[in-house]
Design a protein around this motif. Structure first.
Motif, short mmCIF file in Angstrom:
data_model
loop_
_atom_site.label_atom_id
_atom_site.label_comp_id
_atom_site.label_asym_id
_atom_site.label_seq_id
_atom_site.Cartn_x
_atom_site.Cartn_y
_atom_site.Cartn_z
N ASN A 18 0.86 -1.18 0.00
CA ASN A 18 0.00 0.00 0.00
C ASN A 18 0.90 1.23 0.00
N GLN A 19 1.40 1.53 -1.19
CA GLN A 19 2.42 2.57 -1.36
C GLN A 19 1.89 3.96 -0.99
N TYR A 20 0.67 4.26 -1.38
CA TYR A 20 0.09 5.56 -1.03
C TYR A 20 0.04 5.72 0.49
N SER A 21 -0.46 4.70 1.17
CA SER A 21 -0.56 4.76 2.63
C SER A 21 0.81 4.88 3.27
N PRO A 88 18.27 9.75 17.47
CA PRO A 88 18.20 8.30 17.68
C PRO A 88 17.92 7.55 16.38
N ALA A 89 18.63 6.43 16.19
CA ALA A 89 18.44 5.62 14.99
C ALA A 89 17.04 5.00 14.96
N GLN A 90 16.51 4.70 16.12
CA GLN A 90 15.17 4.15 16.27
C GLN A 90 14.43 5.01 17.29
N PRO A 91 13.12 4.98 17.28
CA PRO A 91 12.39 5.74 18.30
C PRO A 91 12.82 5.29 19.70
N GLU A 92 13.01 6.24 20.59
CA GLU A 92 13.44 5.90 21.94
C GLU A 92 12.33 5.22 22.74
N ASP A 93 11.09 5.58 22.48
CA ASP A 93 9.94 4.98 23.16
C ASP A 93 9.09 4.30 22.09
N MET A 94 9.31 3.01 21.91
CA MET A 94 8.62 2.28 20.84
C MET A 94 7.11 2.25 21.04
N ASP A 95 6.66 2.16 22.28
CA ASP A 95 5.21 2.16 22.52
C ASP A 95 4.58 3.47 22.07
N ALA A 96 5.23 4.58 22.40
CA ALA A 96 4.72 5.89 21.99
C ALA A 96 4.78 6.04 20.47
N TYR A 97 5.86 5.54 19.87
CA TYR A 97 5.99 5.62 18.42
C TYR A 97 4.89 4.80 17.74
N GLU A 98 4.67 3.59 18.20
CA GLU A 98 3.62 2.75 17.60
C GLU A 98 2.24 3.38 17.78
N ALA A 99 2.01 4.01 18.93
CA ALA A 99 0.75 4.71 19.15
C ALA A 99 0.60 5.88 18.17
N LEU A 100 1.70 6.59 17.91
CA LEU A 100 1.66 7.69 16.95
C LEU A 100 1.35 7.17 15.55
N GLU A 101 2.03 6.10 15.15
CA GLU A 101 1.75 5.51 13.84
C GLU A 101 0.28 5.12 13.73
N MET A 105 -2.51 6.56 11.14
CA MET A 105 -3.18 5.65 10.20
C MET A 105 -4.70 5.71 10.37
N GLU A 106 -5.16 5.79 11.60
CA GLU A 106 -6.61 5.88 11.83
C GLU A 106 -7.16 7.23 11.38
N LYS A 107 -6.49 8.30 11.76
CA LYS A 107 -6.97 9.65 11.44
C LYS A 107 -7.09 9.88 9.94
N TYR A 108 -6.13 9.37 9.18
CA TYR A 108 -6.10 9.61 7.74
C TYR A 108 -6.56 8.40 6.93
N HIS A 109 -7.11 7.41 7.61
CA HIS A 109 -7.68 6.22 6.96
C HIS A 109 -6.66 5.53 6.05
#
Length: 117
Positions: A18-21, A88-101, A105-109
């Protein structure tokens, strides 16, 4: 033009890309994490390899190998952002990062960028 629902097959199975997404997710991560405008984020992503045509499952695998965070940071700050800029090479707080993702994704469908079958 990027779009969702691109299907690629190889000897290991198939992937729906899903390249657009994926591109939209990276744009919104740039807005949220870097603080640039959506217009600037769009220009950044549209000039990147993410918006180029993908020929096969291997091309999709290259993009799926790293988190969208990596692509956002790399396109904005440049390759090696983690050692050159101290970001940071990766998000420092993975839980917060995954919540942001998930929020983006939900907000913009947006669809899950990679579905391996």
């Amino acid at each position: 033009m990027v779009r969702d629902g691109l299907v690629f097959k190889d000897e290991d199975g198939q992937v729906i890309f899903n390249q657009y997404s994926f591109c939209e997710l990276v744009k919104h991560l740039l807005v949220e994490l870097v603080g640039i405008s959506y217009a600037e984020a769009s220009q950044t992503v549209e000039r990147s390899p993410l918006a180029a045509p993908v020929a096969d499952a291997l091309g999709v695998a290259v993009f799926s190998h790293d988190l969208p965070y990596y692509w956002a940071m790399s396109f904005y700050y440049g390759n090696g952002y983690w050692w050159e800029k101290g970001i940071p090479a990766q998000p420092e707080d993975m839980d917060a990062y995954e919540a942001l993702e998930n929020k983006i994704m939900e907000k913009y469908h947006l669809k899950e960028p990679f579905i391996w079958i």
